[in-house]
Scaffold this motif. Structure first.
Motif, PDB file in Angstrom:
ATOM      1  N   ALA A  50      34.115   1.209  16.049  1.00 25.44           N
ATOM      2  CA  ALA A  50      33.681   2.185  16.883  1.00 25.44           C
ATOM      3  C   ALA A  50      34.272   3.478  16.896  1.00 25.44           C
ATOM      4  O   ALA A  50      35.052   4.558  16.919  1.00 25.44           O
ATOM      5  CB  ALA A  50      33.116   1.788  18.354  1.00 25.44           C
TER       6      ALA A  50
ATOM      7  N   GLU B 225      35.437   4.797  13.736  1.00 23.56           N
ATOM      8  CA  GLU B 225      33.756   5.765  13.868  1.00 23.56           C
ATOM      9  C   GLU B 225      34.908   7.685  15.105  1.00 23.56           C
ATOM     10  O   GLU B 225      33.980   8.316  14.151  1.00 23.56           O
ATOM     11  CB  GLU B 225      32.570   5.841  14.393  1.00 23.56           C
ATOM     12  N   ASP B 226      34.950   7.218  16.500  1.00 26.15           N
ATOM     13  CA  ASP B 226      35.579   8.253  17.385  1.00 26.15           C
ATOM     14  C   ASP B 226      36.513   9.025  16.334  1.00 26.15           C
ATOM     15  O   ASP B 226      36.592  10.112  16.273  1.00 26.15           O
ATOM     16  CB  ASP B 226      36.116   7.395  18.428  1.00 26.15           C
TER      17      ASP B 226
ATOM     18  N   ALA C 103      35.195  10.814  13.895  1.00 26.72           N
ATOM     19  CA  ALA C 103      34.797  11.853  14.239  1.00 26.72           C
ATOM     20  C   ALA C 103      35.514  13.513  14.842  1.00 26.72           C
ATOM     21  O   ALA C 103      35.030  14.450  14.842  1.00 26.72           O
ATOM     22  CB  ALA C 103      34.176  11.504  15.787  1.00 26.72           C
TER      23      ALA C 103
ATOM     24  N   ALA D  96      35.888  17.443  14.304  1.00 28.22           N
ATOM     25  CA  ALA D  96      35.446  18.517  14.969  1.00 28.22           C
ATOM     26  C   ALA D  96      37.355  19.140  15.082  1.00 28.22           C
ATOM     27  O   ALA D  96      36.889  20.933  16.193  1.00 28.22           O
ATOM     28  CB  ALA D  96      35.749  17.302  16.588  1.00 28.22           C
ATOM     29  N   GLU D  97      38.091  18.599  14.500  1.00 22.76           N
ATOM     30  CA  GLU D  97      39.311  19.382  14.766  1.00 22.76           C
ATOM     31  C   GLU D  97      39.022  20.258  13.146  1.00 22.76           C
ATOM     32  O   GLU D  97      39.299  21.046  13.397  1.00 22.76           O
ATOM     33  CB  GLU D  97      41.006  18.366  14.549  1.00 22.76           C
TER      34      GLU D  97
ATOM     35  N   GLN E 210      35.836  21.727  11.913  1.00 19.73           N
ATOM     36  CA  GLN E 210      35.043  22.340  12.320  1.00 19.73           C
ATOM     37  C   GLN E 210      35.969  23.399  12.924  1.00 19.73           C
ATOM     38  O   GLN E 210      35.731  25.044  12.737  1.00 19.73           O
ATOM     39  CB  GLN E 210      34.397  22.239  13.232  1.00 19.73           C
ATOM     40  N   ALA E 211      36.540  22.692  14.328  1.00 18.47           N
ATOM     41  CA  ALA E 211      37.367  23.864  15.090  1.00 18.47           C
ATOM     42  C   ALA E 211      38.184  24.571  14.805  1.00 18.47           C
ATOM     43  O   ALA E 211      38.397  26.221  14.969  1.00 18.47           O
ATOM     44  CB  ALA E 211      38.376  23.204  15.619  1.00 18.47           C
ATOM     45  N   GLN E 212      39.456  24.307  12.915  1.00 11.84           N
ATOM     46  CA  GLN E 212      40.010  24.992  13.023  1.00 11.84           C
ATOM     47  C   GLN E 212      38.858  25.804  11.716  1.00 11.84           C
ATOM     48  O   GLN E 212      39.003  27.304  11.555  1.00 11.84           O
ATOM     49  CB  GLN E 212      41.039  24.243  11.628  1.00 11.84           C
TER      50      GLN E 212
ATOM     51  N   ARG F  81      38.602  29.471  13.138  1.00 13.55           N
ATOM     52  CA  ARG F  81      38.955  30.759  13.893  1.00 13.55           C
ATOM     53  C   ARG F  81      39.374  31.431  12.175  1.00 13.55           C
ATOM     54  O   ARG F  81      39.074  31.055  11.428  1.00 13.55           O
ATOM     55  CB  ARG F  81      41.122  29.778  14.065  1.00 13.55           C
TER      56      ARG F  81
ATOM     57  N   GLU G  33      47.304  19.072  12.772  1.00 13.34           N
ATOM     58  CA  GLU G  33      46.546  18.424  13.502  1.00 13.34           C
ATOM     59  C   GLU G  33      45.640  17.800  13.081  1.00 13.34           C
ATOM     60  O   GLU G  33      45.033  16.205  13.202  1.00 13.34           O
ATOM     61  CB  GLU G  33      46.237  19.579  15.247  1.00 13.34           C
TER      62      GLU G  33
END
Lengths: 384, 197
Positions: B50, B53-54, B57, B61-62, B64-66, B69, B78
């Motif tokens: 777990a 997996e986290d 994830a 997320a990182e 996708q965030a970049q 931009r 990062e």
């Protein structure tokens, strides 16, 4: 002019401060990262996993995990924007949804697990009782290979079920308990089939008739008669038609069946006579009263069985069936004889003459080891 | 002038180069997580799995965030750190699973060896168990029980070979209990015989 500009500047500053002061809570809500909500959501998902939601509430846990991932992605997306453009509202909403879904997953997992444990525990109790009942019955009614196999598998499945329950797998424990229960029931059903003749009404009527006729003959002649009840493990002595003494007796190891051939270890059933009396010097078993087995009825039955192929061609009817001493052990151990304790044999022996009738019956319908075992099983609803 | 002409394309090239997601590191992290799942981490090391997996994830997320931009200000530094962390967490999950699995394997192997040794011993005892009139040992029945234990041991061995070590443990435990009962019955018969003789 100067004071006008000064006033205007101060007013603008005041207006700006007022605008910031009024808008700050709203702006702060938008631009402050949801640290606490994130921690709470992560903790809630962790708690759901620890509660076994992966097994007991997998769909709910998957939804919570998926929303946690989305919320973290959204949060990170906002984090990398210019500060005044950030808006964590969606991330907050997703985190809140995650937390409630994770909490629901935890509750559901605990409930489902608890239910499964209760069900496993209940199945284990039922299986334990069924196996214990089958064990008791097998002590009274010896099982054949098929029955032993069922009973052995029942025991094994029960131990496996306990292992899985103790190792946190109530579902597997329940499956194995059900298997143990089924196997125990099969063993009991097998025992019931093997001992069915002890509760067969027609058979019991025949045995009763034999007893009545034997007692009547004793009454008529004023002489002695012996009735051997295999189910009750009793030898009863009648004098002039009255039961004067009963003795505990051990029977042949093949305790359920009527004797059909030499070496089958069964005690014969039928109406016999004493043909020989053996004292301590001529019997290996303290004293002995030899019966006229096989009599004419036995031989007819034996020949019929051989002709029908029930018995092999080289089978023999056997013989040397006695009521003898060295018994009273409480177990059926003889090769087909009826064994009394030496003390009881000493009591019986002098009262018996050559020609004294001996009737051996399976039972009389009023209870006994085998018929009671079947009755118990019927009452416990384990007979199909 | 010549230097200026060279610096501008070089700076652009550097910016563009830095703006790519660390695909190799991401793939390595995903592969490590797949390995952990293959190593049955879900059964033997669920908490470590777990965590891995986290971590993956968080990496997603990182990235996708970049990607959201403006391309000139994207930074995947990062993401690289998170990819390394995700890979490390997945490797830990695989390691934890292997350790736990090995522990159960060794335990079930020990139980299987114990069951086989006890079966041999009980068979030898049964071969010389008292027979004939007066014995409480029903040899045929005990043989049937030993046969049942033999079947259970075979099932345990099959489960062991299939890597189902917990199932193998349960079955070996059951076989040992059955054999113990048979040995007790033989011993009772022997004692009864001794008392009578």
């Amino acid at each position: 002019m100067g004071w006008k500009w000064g006033f205007f500047t101060a007013a603008m500053v005041a207006l700006s401060v007022a605008t910031w002061a009024a808008g700050y809570p709203w702006l702060s809500e938008r631009i402050t990262p949801p640290h606490e909500s994130t921690s709470l959501a992560i903790e809630a998902v962790g708690a759901a996993r620890s509660a076994g939601a992966g097994t007991w509430a997998p769909a709910l846990l998957r939804e919570a995990e998926s929303n946690l991932r989305l919320s973290l992605a959204e949060r990170r997306r906002q984090e990398v924007r210019v500060i005044l453009l950030r808006n964590y509202a969606d991330a907050r909403a997703l985190l809140s949804l995650t937390q409630s879904q994770a909490d629901e997953a935890t509750r559901t997992a605990r409930l489902q697990r608890g239910l499964a444990e209760v069900e496993a525990s209940s199945s284990l109790s039922s299986a334990s009782l069924a196996v214990a009942s089958a064990e008791r019955m097998s002590r009274a009614i010896p099982l054949d290979a098929d029955g032993r196999r069922h009973l052995a598998r029942a025991r094994s499945a029960l131990i496996e079920a306990r292992y899985h329950r103790d190792n946190g797998d109530p579902r597997r424990a329940e499956e194995l308990s059900e298997e143990a229960l089924q196997q125990a029931q099969d063993a009991v059903t097998r025992a019931n089939t093997l001992a069915a003749r002890y509760v067969d009404e027609e058979q019991i009527r025949t045995w009763r008739r034999w007893i009545v006729e034997t007692v009547a003959a004793s009454k008529k002649t004023g002489g002695a008669a012996i009735v051997v009840n295999k189910d009750k493990h009793l030898v009863t002595l009648y004098l002039a038609g009255r039961a004067v003494r009963s003795y505990r007796a051990d029977m042949g190891r093949n305790k359920l069946n009527d004797k059909s051939r030499a070496g089958d270890l069964a005690t014969p059933e039928g109406r016999y006579k004493i043909i020989s009396k053996k004292g301590p010097n001529s019997s290996r078993y303290h004293r002995a009263l030899q019966l006229d087995y096989p009599n004419a009825a036995d031989l007819r039955r034996f020949e019929s069985a051989r002709r029908s192929g029930e018995l092999k061609n080289n089978a023999r009817p056997g013989g040397l069936i006695e009521i003898h001493g060295e018994g009273g052990r409480g177990i059926d151990w003889t090769d087909g004889c009826v064994a009394l304790s030496n003390k009881d044999m000493d009591d019986l022996y002098p009262r018996i003459q050559l020609g004294t009738p001996v009737t051996i019956v399976g039972g009389d319908g009023s209870g006994g080891v085998f018929s009671r075992a079947i009755q118990d099983a019927v009452e416990e609803n384990r007979i199909k | 002038m010549k230097t200026k002409q060279m610096i501008i394309p070089l700076a652009l090239a550097l910016v563009t180069a830095c703006a790519k997601p660390p695909q190799a590191e991401v793939d390595a992290a995903r592969a490590a997580l797949d390995s952990a799942r293959t190593a049955e981490a879900a059964e033997y090391a669920p908490e470590s799995l777990a965590a891995a997996e986290d971590a993956l994830a968080a990496l997603d997320a990182e990235i996708q965030a970049q990607q959201g931009r403006f391309f000139l200000i994207r930074s995947y530094g990062e993401a690289q750190t998170k990819a390394a962390a995700a890979r490390e967490a997945a490797e830990k999950a695989a390691g934890d699973a292997a350790t736990a699995r090995e522990q159960v394997r060794v335990e079930s192997e020990g139980l299987l060896a114990q069951a086989s040794a006890q079966l041999t011993e009980a068979s030898s005892l049964l071969a010389v168990a008292p027979t004939g009139k007066g014995t409480a040992a029903d040899i045929a029945a005990l043989k049937a029980d030993l046969q049942a234990a033999t079947s259970t041991i075979k099932e345990a061995e099959q489960a062991y070979s299939a890597g189902q070590y917990k199932e193998a443990q349960a079955k070996a435990t059951a076989a040992i209990a059955t054999i113990g009962t048979v040995k007790q019955a033989i011993e009772s018969a022997r004692q009864m015989r001794e008392r009578r003789s």
